[in-house]
Design a protein around this motif. Structure first.
Motif, short mmCIF file in Angstrom:
data_model
loop_
_atom_site.label_atom_id
_atom_site.label_comp_id
_atom_site.label_asym_id
_atom_site.label_seq_id
_atom_site.Cartn_x
_atom_site.Cartn_y
_atom_site.Cartn_z
N LEU A 1 56.46 34.56 76.22
CA LEU A 1 56.47 35.11 74.87
C LEU A 1 55.74 36.45 74.86
CD1 LEU A 1 55.61 31.92 72.81
CD2 LEU A 1 57.84 32.99 73.07
N MET A 2 56.24 37.39 74.07
CA MET A 2 55.60 38.70 74.00
C MET A 2 55.50 39.13 72.55
SD MET A 2 56.58 40.81 77.34
CE MET A 2 55.22 41.83 76.93
N GLY A 3 54.43 39.87 72.27
CA GLY A 3 54.31 40.54 70.99
C GLY A 3 54.71 41.99 71.17
N GLN B 1 53.44 46.49 73.83
CA GLN B 1 53.80 45.10 74.10
C GLN B 1 52.60 44.36 74.66
OE1 GLN B 1 57.41 45.78 76.57
NE2 GLN B 1 58.40 44.56 74.98
N PRO C 1 54.70 29.77 77.10
CA PRO C 1 53.86 30.78 76.46
C PRO C 1 53.73 32.06 77.27
CG PRO C 1 52.83 28.63 76.34
CD PRO C 1 54.05 28.49 77.21
N SER C 2 53.79 31.99 78.60
CA SER C 2 53.62 33.20 79.39
C SER C 2 54.82 34.14 79.25
CB SER C 2 53.40 32.85 80.86
OG SER C 2 54.54 32.18 81.36
N PRO D 1 51.48 40.36 76.29
CA PRO D 1 52.00 39.06 76.75
C PRO D 1 51.64 37.97 75.75
CG PRO D 1 50.03 39.67 77.97
CD PRO D 1 50.39 40.84 77.09
N GLY D 2 52.38 36.88 75.81
CA GLY D 2 52.14 35.76 74.90
C GLY D 2 50.84 35.04 75.17
N SER D 3 50.41 35.00 76.41
CA SER D 3 49.13 34.39 76.74
C SER D 3 48.34 35.41 77.55
CB SER D 3 49.32 33.10 77.53
OG SER D 3 49.96 33.37 78.75
#
Length: 113
Positions: free
Chosen positions: A9-11, A81, A6-7, A83-85
């Motif tokens: 993954l990015m939006g 951007q 999860p760390s 981060p995913g978490s």
């Protein structure tokens, strides 16, 4: 194939226009509060120059980033951007201090004594 942690993954959000663009000299200051770009076409100025400063602060509070690429007469691309978490959000220290030192709400609504 395993999923990335999860760390990793990015939006990502990209916004692009084909407007008048922003001069290179102005791009260095675009996030400064109250900064006003010099419109290359002399259009009327609107706003107070706070929007991008506020947006950048909010994005950074969520451990994200914002970048702007632009060229006069070719438009602007803004990329955000995240981060995913994300760590648990916290109030800025000056607001936290207000809450810690705030009077109890028990007497705020009146008393029935």
């Amino acid at each position: 194939m395993p999923l990335p942690s999860p760390s990793l993954l990015m939006g990502k959000i990209t916004i692009q226009d084909s407007g008048v663009g922003i001069a290179a000299d102005d791009l260095e200051q675009i996030f400064r509060p109250f900064f006003d770009t010099a419109d290359p076409h002399g259009a009327a100025r609107i706003g107070q120059g706070l929007g991008l400063a506020i947006v950048q602060e909010l994005i950074q509070q969520h451990e994200g980033s914002i970048t702007i690429a632009s060229a006069v007469d070719h438009g602007t691309t803004i990329t955000i951007q995240f981060p995913g978490s994300v760590r648990q959000p916290r109030l800025p220290e000056h607001l936290s201090a207000l809450l810690v030192n705030a009077p109890s709400s028990a007497g705020l609504h009146g008393s029935t004594r």
